[in-house]
Design an enzyme around this catalytic site. Sequence first.
Site, PDB file in Angstrom:
ATOM      1  N   ASP A  89      -3.365  11.452   6.266  1.00  0.00           N
ATOM      2  CA  ASP A  89      -4.292  10.431   5.773  1.00  0.00           C
ATOM      3  C   ASP A  89      -4.045   9.580   6.529  1.00  0.00           C
ATOM      4  O   ASP A  89      -2.992   8.771   6.797  1.00  0.00           O
ATOM      5  CB  ASP A  89      -3.989  10.637   4.453  1.00  0.00           C
ATOM      6  CG  ASP A  89      -5.200   8.463   3.884  1.00  0.00           C
ATOM      7  OD1 ASP A  89      -6.897   9.461   3.865  1.00  0.00           O
ATOM      8  OD2 ASP A  89      -4.385   7.962   4.045  1.00  0.00           O
ATOM      9  N   TYR A  94      -3.835   0.431   9.305  1.00  0.00           N
ATOM     10  CA  TYR A  94      -3.323   0.843   8.653  1.00  0.00           C
ATOM     11  C   TYR A  94      -1.860   0.362  10.464  1.00  0.00           C
ATOM     12  O   TYR A  94      -2.260   1.502  11.289  1.00  0.00           O
ATOM     13  CB  TYR A  94      -2.510   2.431   8.517  1.00  0.00           C
ATOM     14  CG  TYR A  94      -3.001   2.399   7.748  1.00  0.00           C
ATOM     15  CD1 TYR A  94      -3.100   2.165   6.783  1.00  0.00           C
ATOM     16  CD2 TYR A  94      -3.109   4.093   7.574  1.00  0.00           C
ATOM     17  CE1 TYR A  94      -3.687   2.185   5.708  1.00  0.00           C
ATOM     18  CE2 TYR A  94      -3.364   3.687   5.844  1.00  0.00           C
ATOM     19  CZ  TYR A  94      -3.791   3.265   5.113  1.00  0.00           C
ATOM     20  OH  TYR A  94      -4.129   3.776   3.626  1.00  0.00           O
ATOM     21  N   HIS A 152     -12.826   2.094   2.868  1.00  0.00           N
ATOM     22  CA  HIS A 152     -11.335   1.896   2.371  1.00  0.00           C
ATOM     23  C   HIS A 152     -11.421   1.562   1.300  1.00  0.00           C
ATOM     24  O   HIS A 152     -10.791   1.081   0.188  1.00  0.00           O
ATOM     25  CB  HIS A 152     -10.845   1.244   3.708  1.00  0.00           C
ATOM     26  CG  HIS A 152      -9.336   1.388   3.360  1.00  0.00           C
ATOM     27  ND1 HIS A 152      -8.566   1.515   4.554  1.00  0.00           N
ATOM     28  CD2 HIS A 152      -8.384   1.758   2.751  1.00  0.00           C
ATOM     29  CE1 HIS A 152      -7.014   1.290   4.360  1.00  0.00           C
ATOM     30  NE2 HIS A 152      -6.847   1.520   3.063  1.00  0.00           N
ATOM     31  N   ASN A 183     -10.450   3.451  -3.786  1.00  0.00           N
ATOM     32  CA  ASN A 183     -10.546   2.311  -4.059  1.00  0.00           C
ATOM     33  C   ASN A 183     -11.932   2.376  -4.966  1.00  0.00           C
ATOM     34  O   ASN A 183     -11.796   0.744  -5.349  1.00  0.00           O
ATOM     35  CB  ASN A 183     -10.160   0.955  -3.540  1.00  0.00           C
ATOM     36  CG  ASN A 183      -8.742   1.065  -3.377  1.00  0.00           C
ATOM     37  OD1 ASN A 183      -7.819   1.263  -3.297  1.00  0.00           O
ATOM     38  ND2 ASN A 183      -8.709   1.419  -1.790  1.00  0.00           N
ATOM     39  N   PRO A 235       2.122   8.437  -4.540  1.00  0.00           N
ATOM     40  CA  PRO A 235       1.845   9.499  -5.403  1.00  0.00           C
ATOM     41  C   PRO A 235       3.260   9.469  -5.944  1.00  0.00           C
ATOM     42  O   PRO A 235       3.906   9.836  -6.651  1.00  0.00           O
ATOM     43  CB  PRO A 235       2.074  11.065  -5.291  1.00  0.00           C
ATOM     44  CG  PRO A 235       1.656  10.192  -3.659  1.00  0.00           C
ATOM     45  CD  PRO A 235       1.543   9.328  -3.338  1.00  0.00           C
ATOM     46  N   LEU A 236       4.215   8.453  -5.553  1.00  0.00           N
ATOM     47  CA  LEU A 236       6.123   8.379  -5.577  1.00  0.00           C
ATOM     48  C   LEU A 236       5.598   7.113  -6.099  1.00  0.00           C
ATOM     49  O   LEU A 236       7.013   6.298  -5.798  1.00  0.00           O
ATOM     50  CB  LEU A 236       6.498   8.928  -4.474  1.00  0.00           C
ATOM     51  CG  LEU A 236       6.777  10.803  -4.020  1.00  0.00           C
ATOM     52  CD1 LEU A 236       7.315  10.253  -2.449  1.00  0.00           C
ATOM     53  CD2 LEU A 236       7.152  11.171  -4.312  1.00  0.00           C
ATOM     54  N   SER A 280       5.728  10.394   4.464  1.00  0.00           N
ATOM     55  CA  SER A 280       7.133  10.741   4.375  1.00  0.00           C
ATOM     56  C   SER A 280       7.742   9.830   6.156  1.00  0.00           C
ATOM     57  O   SER A 280       7.055  10.479   6.921  1.00  0.00           O
ATOM     58  CB  SER A 280       7.370  12.309   5.053  1.00  0.00           C
ATOM     59  OG  SER A 280       7.241  12.865   3.159  1.00  0.00           O
ATOM     60  N   GLY A 281       8.611   9.657   6.153  1.00  0.00           N
ATOM     61  CA  GLY A 281       9.759   9.240   7.483  1.00  0.00           C
ATOM     62  C   GLY A 281      10.802   9.896   7.863  1.00  0.00           C
ATOM     63  O   GLY A 281      11.035   9.462   9.309  1.00  0.00           O
ATOM     64  N   GLU A 288      11.207  17.838   1.149  1.00  0.00           N
ATOM     65  CA  GLU A 288      12.162  17.533  -0.158  1.00  0.00           C
ATOM     66  C   GLU A 288       9.768  17.834  -0.822  1.00  0.00           C
ATOM     67  O   GLU A 288       9.920  18.183  -1.880  1.00  0.00           O
ATOM     68  CB  GLU A 288      12.212  16.380  -0.316  1.00  0.00           C
ATOM     69  CG  GLU A 288      14.101  16.942   0.343  1.00  0.00           C
ATOM     70  CD  GLU A 288      14.435  15.421   0.066  1.00  0.00           C
ATOM     71  OE1 GLU A 288      14.034  14.070  -1.007  1.00  0.00           O
ATOM     72  OE2 GLU A 288      15.498  14.792   0.279  1.00  0.00           O
TER      73      GLU A 288
END
Length: 314
Positions: A89, A94, A152, A183, A235-236, A280-281, A288
């Site tokens: 996504d 961004y 968006h 949203n 979600p984190l 994730s970076g 993980e």
Amino acid sequence: MNKQLLNRREFNRLGVALASTLSLAGTMIAGLSTARPAHAATRTIKLPDGTIVPALGQGSAGLGQGRHPEAAEEEALRAGLSLGMTLIDTAEMYGNGRSEELIGRAIAGQRDRVFLVSKVWPNHVAGTGIARACEASLARLGTDHLDLYLLHWPSQDSDLSSIVGAFESLRAAGKVRAWGVSNFKVSDVEDLFRVPRGDRCATNQVLYNLGNRGIEHDLLPWCEQHGMPVMAYSPLGGAGASLLRDPTLARIGAAHSCSAAAVALAWTIRSGNVIAIPESGSAEHAKENAVALSLTLTPDELEALDLPTLPTAR
């Protein structure tokens, strides 16, 4: 003579037993060699048009903006793809398109493996703005189509019928395979479904995690009732959240030999009607996260996570 005959029989019996044992061992070894790895994708979501996507994808709101080396971010995306998180996504806003450009580089040569999602900013929906924004996103992503294109935020600049019309025109032209929103509250999606062809909306992307569960009261049941999955961003918990430091998540993660993040993600996608898109970076973090695709939480663990002790994400 009898003793020799008995020995032969025993020998033959032992030979048959040994052959059976070797055959069984060979079958077990073959089974082990073809067994699915622990991180193999096992959870999927069906979109309204029948398309199957993984319940766990990859977000990119902070990618391409200097938080991590771009090479590491590209590696993280490719690692996620290899582990089954094939939904990616992004959005035109961004990093002013830098996220899309980075993703375009990361998926080069394997576009057919990716379910690609982008979003149009509400300021760009007037007139032919959606079509122009879509073309710009396609160029940055290095592709000729999007699998899913989202509005968006709810827009005040144009009515829903014209927005749906623009999305449907892009779909008819093959520029997008499906479209949706982001949203939207219950009242917003109710308005959308009153518009002709508005019920073709594929998903509503909203904030949802263990620390932000407001949609469970109304929006999530509404979407389930209308056969429309929800896509959960952050979600984190989002940047700066304390969610992953919660001891309950850590304890459950230890029991499953996985990270607290994997537990939080498995919780988010537990219902079968939610797609989570963590960012994730690094490849390590992507690995993980991917564990959540095959992680099943026990009823006791789900009950423990339902207790009002988890921090609200900031």
